[in-house]
Design an enzyme around this catalytic site. Structure first.
Site, short mmCIF file in Angstrom:
data_model
loop_
_atom_site.label_atom_id
_atom_site.label_comp_id
_atom_site.label_asym_id
_atom_site.label_seq_id
_atom_site.Cartn_x
_atom_site.Cartn_y
_atom_site.Cartn_z
N HIS A 16 0.85 -1.20 0.00
CA HIS A 16 0.00 0.00 0.00
C HIS A 16 0.89 1.26 0.00
O HIS A 16 0.63 2.22 -0.72
CB HIS A 16 -0.87 0.05 1.27
CG HIS A 16 -1.91 -1.02 1.37
ND1 HIS A 16 -2.00 -1.87 2.46
CD2 HIS A 16 -2.92 -1.40 0.54
CE1 HIS A 16 -3.02 -2.70 2.30
NE2 HIS A 16 -3.60 -2.44 1.14
N LYS A 40 -17.42 -6.99 9.14
CA LYS A 40 -16.19 -7.79 8.95
C LYS A 40 -15.35 -7.76 10.22
O LYS A 40 -15.16 -6.70 10.83
CB LYS A 40 -15.34 -7.19 7.83
CG LYS A 40 -15.56 -7.77 6.47
CD LYS A 40 -14.30 -7.54 5.62
CE LYS A 40 -14.59 -7.33 4.16
NZ LYS A 40 -13.45 -6.72 3.45
N ARG A 89 -1.66 -6.39 -8.41
CA ARG A 89 -0.52 -7.30 -8.18
C ARG A 89 -0.48 -8.42 -9.18
O ARG A 89 0.56 -9.01 -9.41
CB ARG A 89 -0.63 -7.92 -6.77
CG ARG A 89 -0.30 -6.97 -5.66
CD ARG A 89 -0.86 -7.46 -4.36
NE ARG A 89 -2.31 -7.37 -4.37
CZ ARG A 89 -3.09 -7.58 -3.33
NH1 ARG A 89 -2.55 -7.95 -2.18
NH2 ARG A 89 -4.38 -7.46 -3.41
N SER A 125 -2.44 -7.76 2.94
CA SER A 125 -2.77 -7.64 4.37
C SER A 125 -2.99 -9.02 4.98
O SER A 125 -2.62 -9.25 6.14
CB SER A 125 -4.04 -6.79 4.54
OG SER A 125 -3.81 -5.48 4.08
P1 ADP Z 1 -9.67 -3.97 -0.56
O1 ADP Z 1 -10.39 -4.81 0.46
O2 ADP Z 1 -10.45 -2.74 -0.96
O3 ADP Z 1 -9.11 -4.70 -1.73
P2 ADP Z 1 -6.93 -3.75 0.39
O4 ADP Z 1 -6.44 -2.96 1.55
O5 ADP Z 1 -6.72 -5.21 0.40
O6 ADP Z 1 -8.47 -3.35 0.28
O7 ADP Z 1 -6.30 -3.18 -0.95
C1 ADP Z 1 -6.48 -1.83 -1.32
C2 ADP Z 1 -5.84 -1.62 -2.68
O8 ADP Z 1 -4.42 -1.78 -2.57
C3 ADP Z 1 -6.27 -2.62 -3.77
O9 ADP Z 1 -6.33 -1.93 -5.01
C4 ADP Z 1 -5.15 -3.63 -3.78
O10 ADP Z 1 -5.04 -4.26 -5.03
C5 ADP Z 1 -3.96 -2.73 -3.50
N1 ADP Z 1 -2.85 -3.48 -2.91
C6 ADP Z 1 -2.89 -4.31 -1.85
N2 ADP Z 1 -1.68 -4.85 -1.62
C7 ADP Z 1 -0.85 -4.35 -2.57
C8 ADP Z 1 0.53 -4.55 -2.91
N3 ADP Z 1 1.30 -5.41 -2.23
N4 ADP Z 1 1.05 -3.86 -3.95
C9 ADP Z 1 0.25 -3.02 -4.67
N5 ADP Z 1 -1.05 -2.81 -4.43
C10 ADP Z 1 -1.61 -3.46 -3.40
#
Ligand code: ADP
Length: 158
Positions: A16, A40, A89, A125
């Site tokens: 992120h 959740k 990703r 995450s």
């Molecule tokens: P959500 O539940 O909305 O997907 P996340 O926190 O899992 O929330 O992800 C938010 C955004 O960040 C998404 O677009 C996800 O693809 C991106 N993201 C998550 N991890 C990574 C990473 N390691 N590298 C690049 N983008 C990421």
């Protein structure tokens, strides 16, 4: 231009962080928007996520961190942006993102997708939650303020 980077950020990872820093360089204001999903089970509370993200980007100009309960586009409209930022990703991310991005686009909200940096393509995450539950080090996975918050949280929620 103002853009909105919505997500769960539970917890925020260095993946992120990479997207945030790259997007920040492209826009005047980047609003990091933490989605509230009361149904959740979460690892960090929304308030903890707000606090750690604010700590991470205190010195980076043009970053605002907020929480929201609306749908993402309603929230984006409220803050006056039609641009969303998401990270990609993998092909699986692309497949799961494209439907919503198309619907959002049809409603006037376009999405800028930034490709994950190669070192972060396997970082999520949920991986961090598993590493934490296993009691393994979080080095290279999360920023220091996040690691500190996680060390103070219960570890049975992976
Ligand atoms: P959500 O539940 O909305 O997907 P996340 O926190 O899992 O929330 O992800 C938010 C955004 O960040 C998404 O677009 C996800 O693809 C991106 N993201 C998550 N991890 C990574 C990473 N390691 N590298 C690049 N983008 C990421």
């Amino acid at each position: 231009m103002r853009a909105c980077y919505p997500g769960s950020f539970d917890p925020p990872t260095l993946g992120h962080d990479d997207i945030i820093r790259r997007a920040q360089g492209m826009v005047d204001e980047l609003v990091i928007a933490i989605g509230r999903h009361p149904e959740k089970k979460s690892l960090l509370s929304v308030e903890q996520r707000l606090a750690v993200l604010q700590a991470c980007y205190r010195d980076l100009p043009g970053i605002r961190v907020v929480a929201y309960e609306d749908t993402t586009v309603h929230f984006a409209r409220k803050i006056g942006t039609q641009v969303l930022i998401r990270g990609l990703r993998s092909y699986a991310d692309f497949e799961s993102e494209r439907g919503m991005a198309e619907v959002n686009r049809a409603n006037g909200f376009d999405t800028i997708f930034l490709l994950a940096s190669p070192v972060h393509t396997a970082l999520s995450s949920s991986l961090v939650r598993q590493v934490l539950a296993a009691g393994l080090p979080l080095d290279g996975l999360v920023a220091e303020p996040v690691a500190q918050a996680l060390q103070q949280s219960p570890t049975d929620t992976a």
